[in-house]
Write a protein that holds these residues in place. Structure first.
Motif, PDB file in Angstrom:
ATOM      1  N   ILE A  51      -0.061 -10.916  12.392  1.00  0.00           N
ATOM      2  CA  ILE A  51       0.245  -9.345  12.200  1.00  0.00           C
ATOM      3  C   ILE A  51       1.540  -9.062  12.124  1.00  0.00           C
ATOM      4  N   LYS A  52       2.452  -9.950  12.945  1.00  0.00           N
ATOM      5  CA  LYS A  52       3.931  -9.412  12.685  1.00  0.00           C
ATOM      6  C   LYS A  52       4.577  -9.823  11.231  1.00  0.00           C
ATOM      7  N   ARG A  53       3.974 -10.919  10.755  1.00  0.00           N
ATOM      8  CA  ARG A  53       4.589 -11.332   9.406  1.00  0.00           C
ATOM      9  C   ARG A  53       4.252 -10.062   8.186  1.00  0.00           C
ATOM     10  N   ASN A  54       2.968  -9.705   8.640  1.00  0.00           N
ATOM     11  CA  ASN A  54       2.369  -8.742   7.393  1.00  0.00           C
ATOM     12  C   ASN A  54       2.637  -7.309   7.559  1.00  0.00           C
ATOM     13  N   TYR A  55       2.510  -6.856   8.904  1.00  0.00           N
ATOM     14  CA  TYR A  55       2.595  -5.407   9.179  1.00  0.00           C
ATOM     15  C   TYR A  55       3.578  -5.282  10.244  1.00  0.00           C
ATOM     16  N   PHE A 108       0.875  -1.102   0.167  1.00  0.00           N
ATOM     17  CA  PHE A 108      -0.114  -0.037  -0.021  1.00  0.00           C
ATOM     18  C   PHE A 108       0.745   1.241   0.078  1.00  0.00           C
ATOM     19  N   PRO A 109       0.466   2.429  -0.559  1.00  0.00           N
ATOM     20  CA  PRO A 109       1.222   3.547  -0.578  1.00  0.00           C
ATOM     21  C   PRO A 109       1.779   3.935   0.823  1.00  0.00           C
ATOM     22  N   GLY A 110       3.112   4.085   0.917  1.00  0.00           N
ATOM     23  CA  GLY A 110       3.876   4.513   2.101  1.00  0.00           C
ATOM     24  C   GLY A 110       4.287   3.446   3.001  1.00  0.00           C
ATOM     25  N   GLU A 111       3.977   2.055   2.702  1.00  0.00           N
ATOM     26  CA  GLU A 111       4.361   1.125   3.503  1.00  0.00           C
ATOM     27  C   GLU A 111       5.859   1.381   3.908  1.00  0.00           C
ATOM     28  N   THR A 112       6.752   1.201   2.901  1.00  0.00           N
ATOM     29  CA  THR A 112       8.108   1.223   3.172  1.00  0.00           C
ATOM     30  C   THR A 112       8.568   2.262   4.081  1.00  0.00           C
ATOM     31  N   ARG A 113       8.105   3.532   3.688  1.00  0.00           N
ATOM     32  CA  ARG A 113       8.421   4.924   4.461  1.00  0.00           C
ATOM     33  C   ARG A 113       7.990   4.397   6.031  1.00  0.00           C
ATOM     34  N   PRO A 155       5.636   9.733  10.092  1.00  0.00           N
ATOM     35  CA  PRO A 155       5.216   8.644   9.223  1.00  0.00           C
ATOM     36  C   PRO A 155       3.879   8.970   8.734  1.00  0.00           C
ATOM     37  N   LEU A 156       3.337   8.376   7.679  1.00  0.00           N
ATOM     38  CA  LEU A 156       2.121   8.572   6.997  1.00  0.00           C
ATOM     39  C   LEU A 156       0.831   7.906   7.965  1.00  0.00           C
ATOM     40  N   GLY A 157       1.356   6.940   8.728  1.00  0.00           N
ATOM     41  CA  GLY A 157       0.192   6.293   9.573  1.00  0.00           C
ATOM     42  C   GLY A 157      -0.574   5.269   8.868  1.00  0.00           C
ATOM     43  N   LYS A 158      -0.262   4.859   7.903  1.00  0.00           N
ATOM     44  CA  LYS A 158      -1.230   3.921   7.012  1.00  0.00           C
ATOM     45  C   LYS A 158      -0.703   2.310   7.636  1.00  0.00           C
ATOM     46  N   LEU A 159       0.356   2.276   8.059  1.00  0.00           N
ATOM     47  CA  LEU A 159       0.837   0.876   8.423  1.00  0.00           C
ATOM     48  C   LEU A 159       0.221   0.569   9.750  1.00  0.00           C
ATOM     49  N   GLU A 178       9.491   3.363  11.734  1.00  0.00           N
ATOM     50  CA  GLU A 178       9.507   2.370  12.703  1.00  0.00           C
ATOM     51  C   GLU A 178      10.727   1.871  13.433  1.00  0.00           C
ATOM     52  N   VAL A 179      11.369   1.466  12.351  1.00  0.00           N
ATOM     53  CA  VAL A 179      12.564   0.895  12.846  1.00  0.00           C
ATOM     54  C   VAL A 179      13.762   1.999  13.200  1.00  0.00           C
ATOM     55  N   ILE A 180      13.437   3.110  12.863  1.00  0.00           N
ATOM     56  CA  ILE A 180      14.557   4.288  13.293  1.00  0.00           C
ATOM     57  C   ILE A 180      13.938   4.568  14.923  1.00  0.00           C
ATOM     58  N   ARG A 181      12.839   4.573  15.045  1.00  0.00           N
ATOM     59  CA  ARG A 181      12.162   4.977  16.349  1.00  0.00           C
ATOM     60  C   ARG A 181      12.584   3.743  17.370  1.00  0.00           C
ATOM     61  N   GLU A 182      12.523   2.383  16.881  1.00  0.00           N
ATOM     62  CA  GLU A 182      13.069   1.401  17.761  1.00  0.00           C
ATOM     63  C   GLU A 182      14.455   1.665  17.926  1.00  0.00           C
ATOM     64  N   ALA A 183      15.311   1.942  16.986  1.00  0.00           N
ATOM     65  CA  ALA A 183      16.742   2.035  17.248  1.00  0.00           C
ATOM     66  C   ALA A 183      16.765   3.221  17.947  1.00  0.00           C
ATOM     67  N   ARG A 184      16.275   4.415  17.889  1.00  0.00           N
ATOM     68  CA  ARG A 184      16.549   5.389  18.791  1.00  0.00           C
ATOM     69  C   ARG A 184      16.215   4.942  20.320  1.00  0.00           C
ATOM     70  N   GLU A 185      15.124   4.110  20.529  1.00  0.00           N
ATOM     71  CA  GLU A 185      14.743   3.906  21.879  1.00  0.00           C
ATOM     72  C   GLU A 185      15.884   3.067  22.400  1.00  0.00           C
ATOM     73  N   ALA A 186      16.231   2.008  21.760  1.00  0.00           N
ATOM     74  CA  ALA A 186      17.426   1.014  22.017  1.00  0.00           C
ATOM     75  C   ALA A 186      18.942   1.977  22.329  1.00  0.00           C
ATOM     76  N   ALA A 187      19.035   3.004  21.541  1.00  0.00           N
ATOM     77  CA  ALA A 187      20.106   3.713  21.740  1.00  0.00           C
ATOM     78  C   ALA A 187      20.118   4.580  23.115  1.00  0.00           C
ATOM     79  N   GLU A 188      18.924   5.008  23.272  1.00  0.00           N
ATOM     80  CA  GLU A 188      18.812   5.726  24.832  1.00  0.00           C
ATOM     81  C   GLU A 188      18.893   4.802  25.843  1.00  0.00           C
ATOM     82  N   LYS A 189      18.442   3.624  25.716  1.00  0.00           N
ATOM     83  CA  LYS A 189      18.518   2.440  26.761  1.00  0.00           C
ATOM     84  C   LYS A 189      19.917   2.205  27.017  1.00  0.00           C
ATOM     85  N   ASP A 190      20.897   2.277  25.826  1.00  0.00           N
ATOM     86  CA  ASP A 190      22.242   1.631  25.791  1.00  0.00           C
ATOM     87  C   ASP A 190      22.906   2.760  26.219  1.00  0.00           C
ATOM     88  N   GLY A 191      22.682   4.202  26.364  1.00  0.00           N
ATOM     89  CA  GLY A 191      23.560   5.170  26.793  1.00  0.00           C
ATOM     90  C   GLY A 191      24.079   5.728  25.462  1.00  0.00           C
TER      91      GLY A 191
END
Length: 196
Positions: free
Chosen positions: A192-196, A102-107, A142-146, A112-125
């Protein structure tokens, strides 16, 4: 032959005048019929002309709308031009065989991956990494479609007691989502995890 005989044989003026009148009538009737046909054809052509003018006007409006949209794209591209705050690499490439569902899926996935990486970086100092990732997130909403697709799928499962029943499987198939891994059925969370 006497003169009377000659006059009897000669065509009479009245007959000649009637013949000429009949010919003229026929010509006038023929011209009148042609005029009626031409008038009908002109009416048809005028209607076609009006329709074509309307279509041209509509197409011109569409062109103007497209020009306005293109100008907005130009503004966006101009805003993404190289500045002191931007990086040399503005876009990431990906394998063209893995298209967006769907439009914007990759974005949305990348953000989301960047947000998770930021949270992990904060936790790791890792403060600098967290700051850089945060700045990317702030500049790229994010477009919010995902998230909406995920929520819709979760809603389907929750409305059916998180059971893969016939209606749920039918809905998944309609969405083009697999509910099996080989011969094994997947749990709703796995789907859900496999598809979205």
């Amino acid at each position: 032959m006497d003169m009377n005989e000659f006059l009897d044989r000669a065509p009479k003026k009245e007959t000649l005048a009637e013949d000429e009148l009949d010919v003229q009538k026929a010509v006038v009737e023929s011209l009148a019929a042609e005029k009626v046909e031409q008038d009908e054809r002109i009416t048809v052509l005028l209607k076609e002309n009006a329709t074509l003018k309307s279509k041209i006007s509509s197409l011109q409006d569409s062109i103007e709308d497209m020009k306005a949209s293109l100008a907005k794209v130009g503004d966006v591209l101009a805003a993404n031009a190289e500045t002191n705050l931007s990086n040399k690499l503005a876009l990431l490439d990906r394998d063209p065989e893995i298209g967006d569902r769907f439009p914007g899926e990759t974005r949305d996935h990348v953000l989301e991956v960047i947000r998770e990486a930021r949270e992990a970086a904060e936790k790791d100092g890792r403060l600098r990494r967290a700051q850089i990732l945060e700045s990317v997130l702030l500049a790229n909403a994010p477009l919010g479609k995902l998230a909406k697709k995920r929520e819709a799928l979760q809603k389907i499962f929750s409305q059916n007691g998180n059971i893969l029943s016939g209606p749920v499987i039918a809905e998944l198939e309609k969405l083009g989502i697999s509910h099996k891994n080989g011969e094994n059925y997947l749990l709703p969370d796995e789907i859900i995890k496999r598809n979205y």
